[in-house]
Design a protein around this motif. Sequence first.
Motif, short mmCIF file in Angstrom:
data_model
loop_
_atom_site.label_atom_id
_atom_site.label_comp_id
_atom_site.label_asym_id
_atom_site.label_seq_id
_atom_site.Cartn_x
_atom_site.Cartn_y
_atom_site.Cartn_z
N THR A 39 0.74 -1.15 -0.10
CA THR A 39 -0.01 -0.15 0.15
C THR A 39 0.70 1.22 -0.10
OG1 THR A 39 -0.07 -0.27 2.41
CG2 THR A 39 -1.98 -1.21 1.20
N GLN A 85 -5.57 1.97 -3.17
CA GLN A 85 -5.37 0.95 -4.38
C GLN A 85 -4.28 0.12 -3.84
OE1 GLN A 85 -3.61 3.32 -7.50
NE2 GLN A 85 -3.48 5.18 -6.00
N ALA A 86 -3.77 -0.94 -4.38
CA ALA A 86 -2.97 -1.67 -3.58
C ALA A 86 -2.20 -2.76 -4.84
CB ALA A 86 -3.23 -2.68 -2.51
N ALA A 87 -1.31 -3.39 -4.21
CA ALA A 87 -0.55 -4.46 -5.18
C ALA A 87 -0.35 -5.73 -4.26
CB ALA A 87 0.86 -4.11 -5.79
N ARG A 100 1.60 -11.39 -9.76
CA ARG A 100 1.42 -10.04 -9.26
C ARG A 100 0.13 -9.64 -9.55
NH1 ARG A 100 6.26 -6.87 -11.77
NH2 ARG A 100 5.43 -5.26 -10.65
N GLU A 102 -2.64 -6.04 -9.34
CA GLU A 102 -2.68 -4.64 -8.99
C GLU A 102 -4.14 -4.13 -9.17
OE1 GLU A 102 0.05 -2.38 -11.48
OE2 GLU A 102 1.70 -3.84 -10.85
N GLY A 103 -4.56 -3.20 -8.28
CA GLY A 103 -5.82 -2.37 -8.68
C GLY A 103 -6.26 -1.80 -7.64
N LEU A 170 -9.87 -6.30 -3.63
CA LEU A 170 -9.08 -5.66 -4.68
C LEU A 170 -9.64 -6.23 -5.90
CD1 LEU A 170 -5.25 -5.19 -4.94
CD2 LEU A 170 -6.49 -6.20 -6.71
N PRO A 172 -8.79 -6.36 -9.93
CA PRO A 172 -7.75 -6.15 -10.43
C PRO A 172 -7.63 -5.52 -12.03
CG PRO A 172 -8.40 -8.48 -10.81
CD PRO A 172 -9.24 -7.74 -9.78
N ARG A 174 -4.70 -5.37 -13.42
CA ARG A 174 -3.45 -5.96 -14.09
C ARG A 174 -2.94 -7.18 -13.21
NH1 ARG A 174 1.51 -2.28 -14.79
NH2 ARG A 174 -0.07 -1.29 -16.53
N GLN A 190 1.46 -10.97 -18.73
CA GLN A 190 0.64 -9.85 -18.23
C GLN A 190 -0.74 -9.70 -18.82
OE1 GLN A 190 1.14 -5.28 -18.58
NE2 GLN A 190 2.89 -6.06 -17.15
N ASN A 192 -4.17 -7.35 -18.81
CA ASN A 192 -4.71 -6.13 -18.50
C ASN A 192 -6.11 -5.85 -18.79
OD1 ASN A 192 -1.91 -4.42 -17.92
ND2 ASN A 192 -1.64 -5.76 -19.89
#
Length: 205
Positions: A39, A85-87, A100, A102-103, A170, A172, A174, A190, A192
Amino acid sequence: MKPAQDAIPDSNPFELFEEWFALAKESEPNDPNAMALATATPGAAPSVRMVLLKGHGPDLGERGGFIFYTNAQSRKGGEILANPQAALLFHWKSLRRQIRIEGPLEEVNGQMADDYFHSRHPDSQLGSAASDQSRPLDSRETYLHRVEELRAEYEGREIPRPPHWTGFLLTPTRIEFWHDRAHRLHERRQFNWSGSGWSSMLLYP
């Protein structure tokens, strides 16, 4: 000689996550659902810690997601509320794979938080209710004493979920799958989200 074909398929990322997660459950000796949660403050100062995945799938939220629970008054809770937002990072060393994600984050509804809180072991419920997470503690005995006080207070009764103990979803934008290969000839794919669906590409390792 033809190059080896890509072993990470161009498929639905949630289906692929489920396949890798199932393998991790078979091979990881402890907590295959452990993930690093990153975060940041509104000023972009990052922080990271390990948490446990407690829900996932394509049917969560608007287009699927990943759920974890925490004390919203903790450091990570404060950062999430200020900058939602976080990963996430899953690293399964025994499989030589990582994912991984993210979102953006949003809080789960109260019923979901209640249901999960009361599915936990009573001692875990007491520990969460007694903890002022991330705040200074003069001694471990103080914390354990608070746990025992709550145990006596709620003996024979349901332990109420603290209002600041909640979950976050979360969603996503990505998702990247990484597979270790010999001589660092790794594979990366990856995915998207574009608003109309998922697209994917290979990345150089």
